[in-house]
Each structure stands twice: as structure tokens, then as C-alpha cells.
Design a protein around this motif. Structure first.
Motif, PDB file in Angstrom:
ATOM      1  N   GLN A  82       8.145  58.828 -78.749  1.00 55.59           N
ATOM      2  CA  GLN A  82       8.502  60.082 -78.085  1.00 55.59           C
ATOM      3  C   GLN A  82       8.460  59.920 -76.566  1.00 55.59           C
ATOM      4  O   GLN A  82       9.334  60.427 -75.861  1.00 55.59           O
ATOM      5  N   ALA A  85      11.586  58.140 -75.686  1.00 59.76           N
ATOM      6  CA  ALA A  85      12.745  59.026 -75.846  1.00 59.76           C
ATOM      7  C   ALA A  85      12.826  60.004 -74.675  1.00 59.76           C
ATOM      8  O   ALA A  85      13.908  60.266 -74.143  1.00 59.76           O
ATOM      9  N   ASP A  86      11.681  60.537 -74.272  1.00 55.94           N
ATOM     10  CA  ASP A  86      11.649  61.451 -73.119  1.00 55.94           C
ATOM     11  C   ASP A  86      12.118  60.734 -71.852  1.00 55.94           C
ATOM     12  O   ASP A  86      12.840  61.299 -71.040  1.00 55.94           O
ATOM     13  N   TYR A  89      15.973  60.140 -72.284  1.00 56.57           N
ATOM     14  CA  TYR A  89      16.756  61.353 -72.569  1.00 56.57           C
ATOM     15  C   TYR A  89      17.597  61.255 -73.845  1.00 56.57           C
ATOM     16  O   TYR A  89      18.722  61.738 -73.899  1.00 56.57           O
ATOM     17  N   SER A  91      17.116  61.155 -78.434  1.00 59.16           N
ATOM     18  CA  SER A  91      16.185  61.517 -79.510  1.00 59.16           C
ATOM     19  C   SER A  91      15.409  60.289 -79.984  1.00 59.16           C
ATOM     20  O   SER A  91      15.858  59.152 -79.829  1.00 59.16           O
ATOM     21  N   THR A  92      14.264  60.541 -80.589  1.00 57.63           N
ATOM     22  CA  THR A  92      13.471  59.444 -81.145  1.00 57.63           C
ATOM     23  C   THR A  92      14.248  58.733 -82.254  1.00 57.63           C
ATOM     24  O   THR A  92      14.195  57.519 -82.369  1.00 57.63           O
ATOM     25  N   TYR A  93      14.980  59.524 -83.032  1.00 56.76           N
ATOM     26  CA  TYR A  93      15.780  58.942 -84.115  1.00 56.76           C
ATOM     27  C   TYR A  93      16.825  57.980 -83.554  1.00 56.76           C
ATOM     28  O   TYR A  93      16.967  56.853 -84.033  1.00 56.76           O
ATOM     29  N   TYR A  94      17.542  58.426 -82.549  1.00 59.84           N
ATOM     30  CA  TYR A  94      18.587  57.602 -81.934  1.00 59.84           C
ATOM     31  C   TYR A  94      17.979  56.335 -81.329  1.00 59.84           C
ATOM     32  O   TYR A  94      18.496  55.230 -81.513  1.00 59.84           O
TER      33      TYR A  94
END
Length: 163
Positions: A82, A85-86, A89, A91-94
């Protein structure tokens, strides 16, 4: 295929696009049947898809480069997917899929490899205790660090240091 030249001898991007579209319309107009038009448009669509994929791959590489840079700059701290991902920018999935697809390993494995490589260098300095090296690479549990080190390096930190 005649290409107009601007005053400076080079086309601008919009002039080039207009020329390309004019040529496409001309090719469609010169087609003798619907099959030729279909093949022409299929070729154009294929080229568009190829360019989009190339653009996406370049952007993926930029995102992955940002993620890797963040890991290398921050592996000493606790980092979650996370957090990454933050930072990038997305998603965590991506991001998770990107690591697996592009690097053939998941985020945790990549992070641990970076940490173990740093640990190898730090363990060469005998003034550091194993638990200190563990903390220096972002792993607060020295026992867990030893297990990870053995998994990634093939020997315990002590064996590595003595070997």
C-alpha cells in the motif's frame, strides 16, 4: 504519397497527422471493394493497438522504476504494498500484477532480495552484530531475519560471515 513541407522544411505534428489522415482517406477512396477497406482498417486498427501497447509498456516501466527506486531508498523501513501504491499513484492490485509480470517475482520477494543484498554488504563488516544488521535492513525480528537470509542467500548470516 506526397508530404507537404512547412517553411522550415519539417512538418509539425498536426500537419503530419493531417497528411496521414488524408492518405488514409485516399486509400479508402481508392479501394475497389469492401474487403479491401476491411483489410485496410484492420491494419490501421492493429497499428493503433500496437502503439497503445507500446505507450502502456513505457508507462508501466516508469511506474515500476518509481516503485523500485522507492524500495531501494526505503528498504530500511517497514514498507507495505500500500505504501508503494500510494507512492506511485496506482492500485495495490495493479502494482502487484506489474511486479509479477515484469520482474517474475512478487513485491515481498523483491523487497526481501534488496534487503538481503544490503545485509550481505553489512555482514562483511564484523563490527555489526547480526541483530544490528537485521534492524539496519528493516527487519526488527533477528530470528526472522536469519531465516530470510538463509532462504535468499543459502546460508545463515553467521555462516556467510565465517565463510
Amino acid at each position: 504519397n506526397h508530404i507537404r513541407l512547412s517553411i522550415k522544411g519539417q512538418e509539425t505534428a498536426s500537419e503530419e497527422k493531417a497528411s496521414t489522415m488524408t492518405n488514409l482517406y485516399k486509400l479508402i477512396d481508392e479501394s475497389s471493394n469492401i474487403l479491401e477497406i476491411h483489410e485496410l482498417l484492420a491494419t490501421v486498427a492493429g497499428n493503433i493497438v500496437s502503439r497503445i501497447n507500446q505507450y502502456n509498456k513505457q508507462n508501466i516501466n516508469v511506474i515500476l522504476q518509481q516503485a523500485i527506486k522507492f524500495i531501494h531508498n526505503n528498504y530500511r523501513n517497514s514498507i507495505t504494498l500500500q505504501d508503494l501504491a500510494d507512492e506511485t499513484y496506482v492500485s495495490t492490485y495493479y502494482l502487484s500484477r506489474m511486479f509479477t509480470k515484469e520482474l517474475n517475482k512478487n513485491f515481498v520477494d523483491y523487497l526481501n532480495e534488496v534487503r538481503m543484498e544490503a545485509a550481505r554488504e553489512l555482514l562483511k563488516d564484523a563490527t555489526y552484530k547480526t541483530y544490528e544488521v537485521s534492524e539496519m535492513v528493516g527487519i526488527s525480528d533477528a530470528h526472522y531475519f536469519s531465516k530470510l537470509f538463509k532462504k535468499y542467500v543459502g546460508m545463515t548470516p553467521t555462516e556467510f560471515r565465517n565463510g
